[in-house]
Design a protein around this motif. Sequence first.
Motif, mmCIF file in Angstrom:
data_model
loop_
_atom_site.group_PDB
_atom_site.id
_atom_site.type_symbol
_atom_site.label_atom_id
_atom_site.label_comp_id
_atom_site.label_asym_id
_atom_site.label_seq_id
_atom_site.Cartn_x
_atom_site.Cartn_y
_atom_site.Cartn_z
ATOM 1 N N ARG A 57 0.961 -1.195 -0.131
ATOM 2 C CA ARG A 57 -0.058 -0.058 0.051
ATOM 3 C C ARG A 57 0.950 1.342 0.097
ATOM 4 O O ARG A 57 0.698 2.194 -0.650
ATOM 5 N N ARG A 58 2.005 1.412 0.788
ATOM 6 C CA ARG A 58 2.687 2.393 0.868
ATOM 7 C C ARG A 58 3.588 2.469 -0.537
ATOM 8 O O ARG A 58 3.853 3.706 -1.075
ATOM 9 N N ARG A 59 3.830 1.319 -1.282
ATOM 10 C CA ARG A 59 4.611 1.642 -2.523
ATOM 11 C C ARG A 59 3.631 2.170 -3.529
ATOM 12 O O ARG A 59 4.132 2.718 -4.704
ATOM 13 N N LEU A 60 2.452 2.087 -3.342
ATOM 14 C CA LEU A 60 1.239 2.432 -4.208
ATOM 15 C C LEU A 60 0.799 3.814 -3.824
ATOM 16 O O LEU A 60 -0.133 4.258 -4.308
ATOM 17 N N PRO A 89 -4.075 3.339 -7.815
ATOM 18 C CA PRO A 89 -5.178 4.001 -7.822
ATOM 19 C C PRO A 89 -5.621 3.984 -6.183
ATOM 20 O O PRO A 89 -5.233 3.308 -5.344
ATOM 21 N N GLU A 90 -6.565 4.879 -6.068
ATOM 22 C CA GLU A 90 -7.082 5.007 -4.693
ATOM 23 C C GLU A 90 -7.677 3.914 -3.864
ATOM 24 O O GLU A 90 -7.723 3.369 -3.023
ATOM 25 N N THR A 91 -8.709 3.450 -4.757
ATOM 26 C CA THR A 91 -9.374 2.233 -4.413
ATOM 27 C C THR A 91 -8.577 0.872 -4.295
ATOM 28 O O THR A 91 -8.599 0.286 -2.814
ATOM 29 N N THR A 92 -7.184 0.678 -4.891
ATOM 30 C CA THR A 92 -6.469 -0.264 -4.474
ATOM 31 C C THR A 92 -6.027 0.065 -3.226
ATOM 32 O O THR A 92 -5.721 -1.015 -2.125
ATOM 33 N N ARG A 93 -5.581 1.153 -2.829
ATOM 34 C CA ARG A 93 -4.803 1.371 -1.442
ATOM 35 C C ARG A 93 -5.554 1.341 -0.428
ATOM 36 O O ARG A 93 -5.511 0.781 0.768
ATOM 37 N N ILE A 94 -7.017 1.484 -0.702
ATOM 38 C CA ILE A 94 -7.794 1.439 0.402
ATOM 39 C C ILE A 94 -8.222 -0.074 0.590
ATOM 40 O O ILE A 94 -8.296 -0.449 1.818
#
Length: 316
Positions: free
Chosen positions: A153-156, A161-166
Motif C-alpha cells: 500500500r505504501r509503495r502505491l 489507484p486510490e481504491t486499491t490502496r484502500i
Amino acid sequence: MFLAHALRGFERAARAPRLAAVLWSLHLLFAVAAALPLGLFLFGALGHAPEGDRLLDGMTLDLFAILGRAAGGFGALLGAGLATALLLVLLGNALASGGVLEALTSADPRPFLHRFGRGAGRFFWRFLRMGLVALPSAAVAAALLGGPLFYWRRRLEESGPETTRILLGLAGLALALLGIATVTMALDLARIRAVREDHRRPIRLFFRCLGTTLRHPVRLLGLWLVNTLAFSALLALYGLLASLVPVTTGAGIAALVVLQQLAMFGRALLRVALWAGELGVAADLARRHRWGAPPPYAPRIQAPPPEPAPDPAPAG
C-alpha cells in the motif's frame, strides 16, 4: 461444533451474573486507576478555562496543542498514563483470568468470592508470564500477516489507484487483527490447560497451544468470531442509545456514564461467555489429543464417610 459451544457459553454466562459483575468491577477499578491522573490534569488545565467547554464536542488537535503548552507536561503525563494502563491491563488480565476459570471449573461448594480469589492468586504468576510472552507474539503475528499488504500500500501511495490502496489497507488491518486474535485464543487455551492440568511451565505451554490453535483455526477462531459479532451488536446498540442522550447538561452526562457502564457490564458477560465456550472447545481437544486429566488442584469438600453401625445389643 464451535457454534454449539458458543451458545452454551452464552447460556452459562447468563446464569453467572455475579462473575460478570466481579469482572466488570475489576475493569472499572483498573480503568479509574489509569485515567485518574490524566483526568486531574485536564481538570486543572481546562476546568476553569473557556477552552474546556470545547471538550463537550470531543477532543480536537487544537486542544491537544493547548494542553501541550500547559504547565505540567501533558505529553509526558499521557505517555506515563498509557504505560500505566498497559501494565494494569497485564496485571488485571492475569488476575481476572485465574478467578474466572476457577469459578467456572471448580466443584468446590465454598462461597463464590472465595473460589474467584483462590484462582486469581494461585495462577497469577503463571498467567502473567504467559501474557508477557503473548504480547510481543501478537505484535509479531500482526506484522507478519498485515505487514506485506501495508508495505505494498505504501509503495502505491503515489502511483496506485486510490481504491486499491484502500482495499490493501483494509485487508492488511483484517489480517493483522486475525494474527492478534490467533495469539489471544492460544493464550486463552494455554490458561485453560494450566488450570486443568496444573501445568508448571507456562511459556512452553503457551507455544504448544499456539501450535494447537494453528492446527484447529476454524474451531477456535469461529468461537471468537461469534463472540465478536455479539460484541459488535452490543456496541451498535450502545451507539444508538448514546446518540439519543444530550451531553450538554449534568443529567445527560450522568446518563451517558451509566449507559457506558451498562455496555461494559455486557462486555464482561460476553467475556465470561467466551471463557465458557472455550472450556467446551478445550474439553473436545483434550479428548482428541489425550491431554492430561484435570488434577485435584482445588480442594473439594467431600461427603463425610458413613458412621459405623452400632454394635447390636446383647440378647437377654
